[in-house]
Each structure stands twice: as structure tokens, then as C-alpha cells.
Design an enzyme around this catalytic site. Structure first.
Site, PDB file in Angstrom:
ATOM      1  N   THR A 138       0.858  -1.191   0.000  1.00 40.62           N
ATOM      2  CA  THR A 138       0.000   0.000   0.000  1.00 40.62           C
ATOM      3  C   THR A 138       0.892   1.237   0.000  1.00 40.62           C
ATOM      4  O   THR A 138       2.035   1.189   0.440  1.00 40.62           O
ATOM      5  CB  THR A 138      -0.883   0.037   1.253  1.00 40.62           C
ATOM      6  N   GLU A 189      -5.876  -3.493  -1.524  1.00 46.32           N
ATOM      7  CA  GLU A 189      -6.364  -4.669  -0.796  1.00 46.32           C
ATOM      8  C   GLU A 189      -7.499  -5.387  -1.531  1.00 46.32           C
ATOM      9  O   GLU A 189      -7.896  -6.477  -1.132  1.00 46.32           O
ATOM     10  CB  GLU A 189      -6.870  -4.252   0.588  1.00 46.32           C
ATOM     11  N   LYS A 239     -14.977  16.541  11.995  1.00 47.43           N
ATOM     12  CA  LYS A 239     -15.966  16.403  13.065  1.00 47.43           C
ATOM     13  C   LYS A 239     -16.236  17.787  13.648  1.00 47.43           C
ATOM     14  O   LYS A 239     -15.361  18.371  14.286  1.00 47.43           O
ATOM     15  CB  LYS A 239     -15.413  15.479  14.138  1.00 47.43           C
ATOM     16  N   TRP A 295     -20.710  15.349  11.296  1.00 46.81           N
ATOM     17  CA  TRP A 295     -19.616  15.050  10.373  1.00 46.81           C
ATOM     18  C   TRP A 295     -19.760  15.880   9.114  1.00 46.81           C
ATOM     19  O   TRP A 295     -20.847  16.034   8.583  1.00 46.81           O
ATOM     20  CB  TRP A 295     -19.628  13.569   9.999  1.00 46.81           C
TER      21      TRP A 295
HETATM   22  P1  AMP Z   1      -5.014   2.483  -3.035  1.00 49.48           P
HETATM   23  O1  AMP Z   1      -4.823   1.257  -2.237  1.00 49.48           O
HETATM   24  O2  AMP Z   1      -3.782   3.325  -3.140  1.00 49.48           O
HETATM   25  O3  AMP Z   1      -5.606   2.202  -4.360  1.00 49.48           O
HETATM   26  O4  AMP Z   1      -6.064   3.407  -2.235  1.00 49.48           O
HETATM   27  C1  AMP Z   1      -7.371   2.973  -1.937  1.00 49.48           C
HETATM   28  C2  AMP Z   1      -8.194   4.119  -1.429  1.00 49.48           C
HETATM   29  O5  AMP Z   1      -8.386   5.107  -2.437  1.00 49.48           O
HETATM   30  C3  AMP Z   1      -9.604   3.738  -1.022  1.00 49.48           C
HETATM   31  O6  AMP Z   1      -9.664   3.168   0.251  1.00 49.48           O
HETATM   32  C4  AMP Z   1     -10.335   5.069  -1.097  1.00 49.48           C
HETATM   33  O7  AMP Z   1     -10.125   5.839   0.070  1.00 49.48           O
HETATM   34  C5  AMP Z   1      -9.644   5.749  -2.248  1.00 49.48           C
HETATM   35  N1  AMP Z   1     -10.461   5.627  -3.461  1.00 49.48           N
HETATM   36  C6  AMP Z   1     -10.327   4.743  -4.457  1.00 49.48           C
HETATM   37  N2  AMP Z   1     -11.257   4.958  -5.408  1.00 49.48           N
HETATM   38  C7  AMP Z   1     -12.015   6.000  -4.994  1.00 49.48           C
HETATM   39  C8  AMP Z   1     -13.145   6.707  -5.519  1.00 49.48           C
HETATM   40  N3  AMP Z   1     -13.673   6.403  -6.699  1.00 49.48           N
HETATM   41  N4  AMP Z   1     -13.667   7.729  -4.784  1.00 49.48           N
HETATM   42  C9  AMP Z   1     -13.126   8.069  -3.608  1.00 49.48           C
HETATM   43  N5  AMP Z   1     -12.063   7.452  -3.057  1.00 49.48           N
HETATM   44  C10 AMP Z   1     -11.506   6.436  -3.730  1.00 49.48           C
END
Ligand code: AMP
Length: 560
Positions: A192, A342, A452, A457
């Protein structure tokens, strides 16, 4: 229990490779790689390289021989430190086909994190793009498990102890007999990015990749077939380029890969010249491309993108204004998707229901701005702080939990992170979302980014998405600032378009007209040249929070 009579055929990467060779050996992988630097513009000069799936398969088999000759066996971790191109794709197939694990290292991480993940994964072999060679000495000195380094692309002088990729595979047979592979064994791994602390490792199985590809290609999702030409702009070191390197060859779709070349004008030309039908990337890429398409149209020479049927956007929130901009000004469909490292990553994708066709454009864009419905085999639910189930009414936000055959059940060798994220067979995404009665999910925020205020929220994503629709603004991020009375209040951090100025009252009116309550409006705005971004182009809120940690809000609001 009555046993079925069905065969137990394992779902493995070689199945995809064999199918691509047998049925789609004429489909193509087109790679654009930098072949030099233009002395005048100082920009990379792109070279175009073409390979058929037949050739890819032969070279992947040669690579399998070379890997096993070098001592790679079942379970060996083989790192790639590379951009999007055909050799990286060959590795995507060769490494898991000998039972080994492809660890795609995020080249944009700082050196100390790269050292951490190579050591944590226990990588033994490293394949590196020639352009990253200058970074290697600092890394290699601290990675004792690495035994071989293989360089992809020409170099004037190969550093001692390293092997050239073409020499590595030269003369090897183009037919390799695969070892027996269990569909549950590891095929690939990614760490990640953008989180606090050390990156966490996710290990993908053969089975997960195959099932993910089947569903991604399906007509309900990306609807990719042999008739398509697909340009994934998302890097191959970020969640396996969202699975496209497996999805496209599985169905025979041509792949276009553009290495480090992502300038909007270059991408627009490639979309046009290669007749791309489907493309995918993070919002930052699509903001840049939209500006370029607008510019070209205003100059009277629009790009010819008639073949382009969908642009998939994911990785962070895509504002409605972006989706509407493509639709209204260029007749292009942007499909909003959500996923994570993930989740391999396909979690949800926004496709419209038949009844949405009758909607007025404004109402249709409202639906298209939602983050989409779960992919087949993926389940979602919302829970409160006591893990109680929350309704799918489109209004009630909750912690988003996900479950499915390509959702991680643990982190690699990390029991603390595993315990914190797993909940009775569900994975806690750390996202806050709503789900409406039609099943469309909408990400409201990362749990840690929610603001918050006085017990209520405020969604930073909601404010950002709306602000980014303001014609004078280029980028907008909203963060929480500590407040003595209200706990936290929103601060807007803005990038204004060249030649414009914007005032708080103007933005207040803009937000109020779009349905925000007065208490939800940012208390103040700060103007910056650029919003800091993560290695994969998302807003780096952590850096903004650090930058503004001592910020004193001058104005205050009454929460009524
Ligand atoms: P990554 O593992 O770097 O792909 O990051 C995943 C995270 O990106 C997710 O848990 C979300 O918080 C964010 N994310 C992915 N797609 C979207 C989306 N379409 N809208 C908002 N947040 C997103």
C-alpha cells in the site's frame, strides 16, 4: 454432502497465457518508451514498440527458462522496478508461471521505503528499468537478499554484476513446461502507499487474479473484448495496473502502455492515433486531459476520439463536474470506480441502470458521480462505531466493509495490521460511505479525513468535489483544523486557475447554491501553487495537515 462431478481445474496465470497464445496471437501490445530527451523542450522523446501476444508468449516462456536457470522456484519473490511496457508485461506472466511471486515495487516511494519493502518481501531477484539505474546503488547496499539484478532497456555501460534482459533470455527455448501450480498460491504482491507508518503488503493469488479478470472483462463491468484497444494509464506498480495486464490478454484486447509518458497532449494523441476504446486512470490524469481536449476544441482542431467509449476513473474521488465536462463538452463517458490495493482492486463500478436513460442530463450526472455498484462476487456493508449494521438508504454514512474472492484476508507478515483490518470475514476499508437503495455506493471520506464539527460530520470529499466544479478553481482539498469550540472546522486549500482570483463570499454562495448548509462551509481558504500528492496522484492530506497544523481560524460559525 454430495460430491459434484465437476473437474477441479485450477485458475492460474498460465491459463491466461495459453489462451492468449492460442486464440489472440495477433493482438498487440504497443509500448511507448522514452528513447531520448528533446534538447529544445527537455521533454522525453517517445519511441513506439509493437509486440504481438504470440511474441509476448514466446518471450515469456524464454523468461521462464531464464528465471529457473537463475534459481527462481516456487515462492521466490522477484521484484520489478519498472514502468508500463512490454518487458514488464512479460514478467507479469513469466514469474507466476514458474510458481514464483512478482513483487511490483512502487518506484515513486522514497528510497527508505523501497528498501523496507524489498527486505520485508525478501526479494531475491530485481528487474529494473534502465532509467532507474542511478537510484540503485543506495538501495542495493541495504538489500542483502537480492542475488540478481537484470536491467531492462539499453545502457551505455552495464554496471558490474548486473545482466541485460535480452542477454538473460537470449537463446532460451520458447516452450516451457509449467510446474504444478495451486490456484491459491501467491502470484503477485503490492504494498500500500500513502499511509502513515510502513507500507503494508498484499499478496494476490492466481485464483484472485483470474476471477478478477473474468469479472472485470464482463459486460456488466468494463465490457472488454477482442475488439478493444485499452490504455491503462495507471502504473503497473500500483495494484497490478488495476488488473488490465491480465484482463486484456485474457479476452484478446490490444494493450497500449506508455511508460512514464503521461503528459496530457501526448495521451490525447495516443488515444487518437491508436484508436483506443477504453482507458483508465486517476482523476489527476483526467483533469489534465480534459483541459487539453478543451484547448484543442477551442483552437478549432479537436482530437478525433470517436472510438473511445469509456474512461474509467478511480483511486480517488472523481468530481461530478469532471464527469459532466467530458460528457457535455466532448461526448465522452467517464465511468467512476472504487477499489484498493487490498481489493485487487475492482470493488465497484458505475454503470447506469436502464431506467437512468430517461433521466434529464443533470440527474443522470448525479447518478454517474456515485462510486458505483459492487462487482459480481464482491459484497459491501456499512457499520457504525459499534459494528452495528447501517441502512442502505443513500443518506446514512458508515464504515465500509468489503468481502470477496479478491479481497485480502490479511496483510503479508503483519499480524497487527491484519488484526486491525479484519472483522469476522470482512475487510474494513477505512473508508466512510453511503449506499443507496439501488446499491450505488458513494465514498464520503477516508475515516481519518472526515471533519468532526460540533458532533456532526462534514465530508471533505463532498466539499472538494463541489469546489473543483468552480470554473476559477483548478484543485481543492479540504482538511480539518482543530477548533476550541467545535472540535474541528474545515479549511479549504485551493489552487486557482492562471489569471483568476476568487473570494470567500463567492465560494460560499457557490456551495450554498449546491445544497451545503452554512455550518458545513469552510471557515477559511488558503491559496497554494499545488496540492501535495501521493505517489499515485492522490491528494496527500497528511502533508496538508502537517503544513497547516498551527493554523488559527479567524472566523467562526454558529452551528444551527
Ligand atoms: P489504493 O490502495 O492506493 O488504491 O487506495 C485505496 C483508497 O483510495 C480507497 O480506500 C479510497 O479511500 C480511495 N479511493 C479509491 N477509489 C475511490 C473513488 N472512486 N472515490 C473516492 N475514493 C476512492
Amino acid at each position: 454432502m454430495l460430491e459434484s462431478t465437476m473437474m477441479d481445474v485450477p485458475l492460474t496465470i498460465p491459463t491466461i497465457l495459453d489462451r492468449m497464445k492460442l486464440l489472440f496471437s495477433g493482438s498487440k501490445v504497443i509500448s511507448y518508451l522514452p528513447v531520448g530527451i528533446d534538447p529544445e523542450t527537455k521533454q522525453p522523446i517517445p519511441g513506439r514498440f509493437e509486440e504481438t501476444y504470440g511474441q509476448l508468449s514466446d518471450r515469456a516462456h524464454q523468461l521462464m527458462h531464464a528465471l529457473t536457470d537463475a534459481g527462481v522456484k516456487s515462492g521466490t519473490r522477484v521484484a520489478t522496478f519498472a514502468t508500463n511496457h512490454y518487458r514488464h508485461l512479460e514478467l507479469y506472466y513469466a514469474i507466476p508461471s514458474v510458481g514464483a511471486v512478482a513483487h511490483m515495487v512502487n518506484i515513486r516511494l522514497p528510497d527508505e521505503q523501497i528498501v523496507y519493502i524489498i527486505n520485508h518481501a525478501g526479494d531475491e531477484v530485481l528487474f529494473v528499468d534502465n532509467v532507474f539505474l542511478p537510484r540503485l546503488p543506495a538501495i542495493l547496499a541495504q538489500c542483502p537478499t537480492l542475488k540478481h539484478v537484470i536491467v531492462m532497456g539499453a545502457v551505455p555501460q552495464l554496471p558490474s554484476g548486473m545482466t541485460d534482459f535480452e542477454t538473460f533470455i537470449a537463446g532460451k527455448p520458447t516452450q516451457f513446461t509449467y510446474p504444478e501450480i495451486d490456484e491459491r498460491q501467491a502470484a503477485g504482491m503490492c504494498y500500500t502507499s500513502g499511509t502513515t507508518g510502513h507500507p503494508k503488503g498484499v499478496v494476490y493469488s492466481h485464483r484472485a487474479y483470474v476471477l478478477h479478470s473474468l469479472v472485470s472483462a464482463s459486460s456488466e463491468m468494463m465490457a472488454v473484448t477482442e475488439r478493444d484497444t485499452v490504455l491503462p494509464i495507471v502504473p503497473m506498480f500500483h495494484v497490478s495496473a488495476w488488473g488490465y495486464p491480465f484482463t486484456c490478454p485474457f479476452v484478446g484486447a490490444n494493450l497500449v502502455l506508455t511508460s512514464v509518458l503521461t503528459a496530457p497532449a501526448f495521451i490525447a494523441r495516443v488515444l487518437q492515433d491508436e484508436g483506443v476504446t477504453h482507458t483508465a486512470g486517476v482523476p489527476t490524469i483526467w483533469f489534465g486531459l480534459l483541459e487539453e481536449l478543451d484547448r484543442a476544441k477551442a483552437a478549432g482542431s479537436p482530437y478525433k476520439l470517436q472510438k473511445l467509449r469509456s474512461l474509467l476513473v478511480g483511486g480517488s474521488a472523481a468530481p461530478r463536474s469532471l464527469i459532466e465536462g467530458y460528457g457535455e463538452r466532448h461526448g465522452l463517458r467517464v465511468a467512476h470506480a472504487w477499489g484498493m490495493t487490498e481489493t485487487t482492486p475492482l470493488g465497484t463500478l458505475n454503470n447506469l441502470k436502464p431506467e437512468h436513460d430517461a433521466l434529464e442530463p443533470a440527474a443522470r450526472y448525479d447518478v454517474m458521480a456515485l462510486t458505483g455498484r459492487p462487482a459480481m462476487l464482491v459484497q459491501l456493508k456499512l457499520v457504525d462505531e459499534h459494528d452495528g449494521l447501517l441502512p442502505h438508504d443513500g443518506r446514512t454514512p458508515g464504515r465500509l466493509l468489503v468481502r470477496g474472492p479478491w479481497v485480502t484476508g490479511s496483510y503479508y507478515d503483519n499480524p497487527e495490521a491484519t488484526a486491525a483490518s479484519q472483522q469476522n470475514g470482512w475487510f474494513d476499508t477505512g473508508d466512510i460511505a453511503t449506499i443507496n437503495t439501488d446499491g450505488y455506493m458513494m465514498i464520503q471520506d477516508r475515516a481519518k479525513d472526515l471533519i468532526k464539527s460540533g458532533g456532526e460530520w462534514i465530508s471533505s470529499v463532498d466539499l472538494e468535489n463541489t469546489l473543483m466544479g468552480h470554473p476559477k478553481l483548478k484543485e481543492a482539498a479540504v482538511i480539518a483544523i482543530a477548533h476550541p469550540k467545535w472540535d474541528e472546522r474545515p479549511l479549504g486549500v485551493l489552487v486557482v486557475r492562471d489569471g483568476f482570483e476568487v473570494t470567500k463570499p463567492e465560494l460560499d454562495t457557490f456551495l450554498l447554491e449546491r445544497g451545503f448548509a452554512k455550518w458545513q462551509l469552510p471557515d477559511a481558504y488558503e491559496f497554494v501553487a499545488e496540492i501535495p500528492k501521493t505517489t499515485v496522484g492522490k491528494f496527500l492530506k497528511r502533508a496538508l495537515r502537517d503544513q497547516f497544523k498551527d493554523y488559527k481560524l479567524e472566523t467562526s460559525v454558529t452551528l444551527e
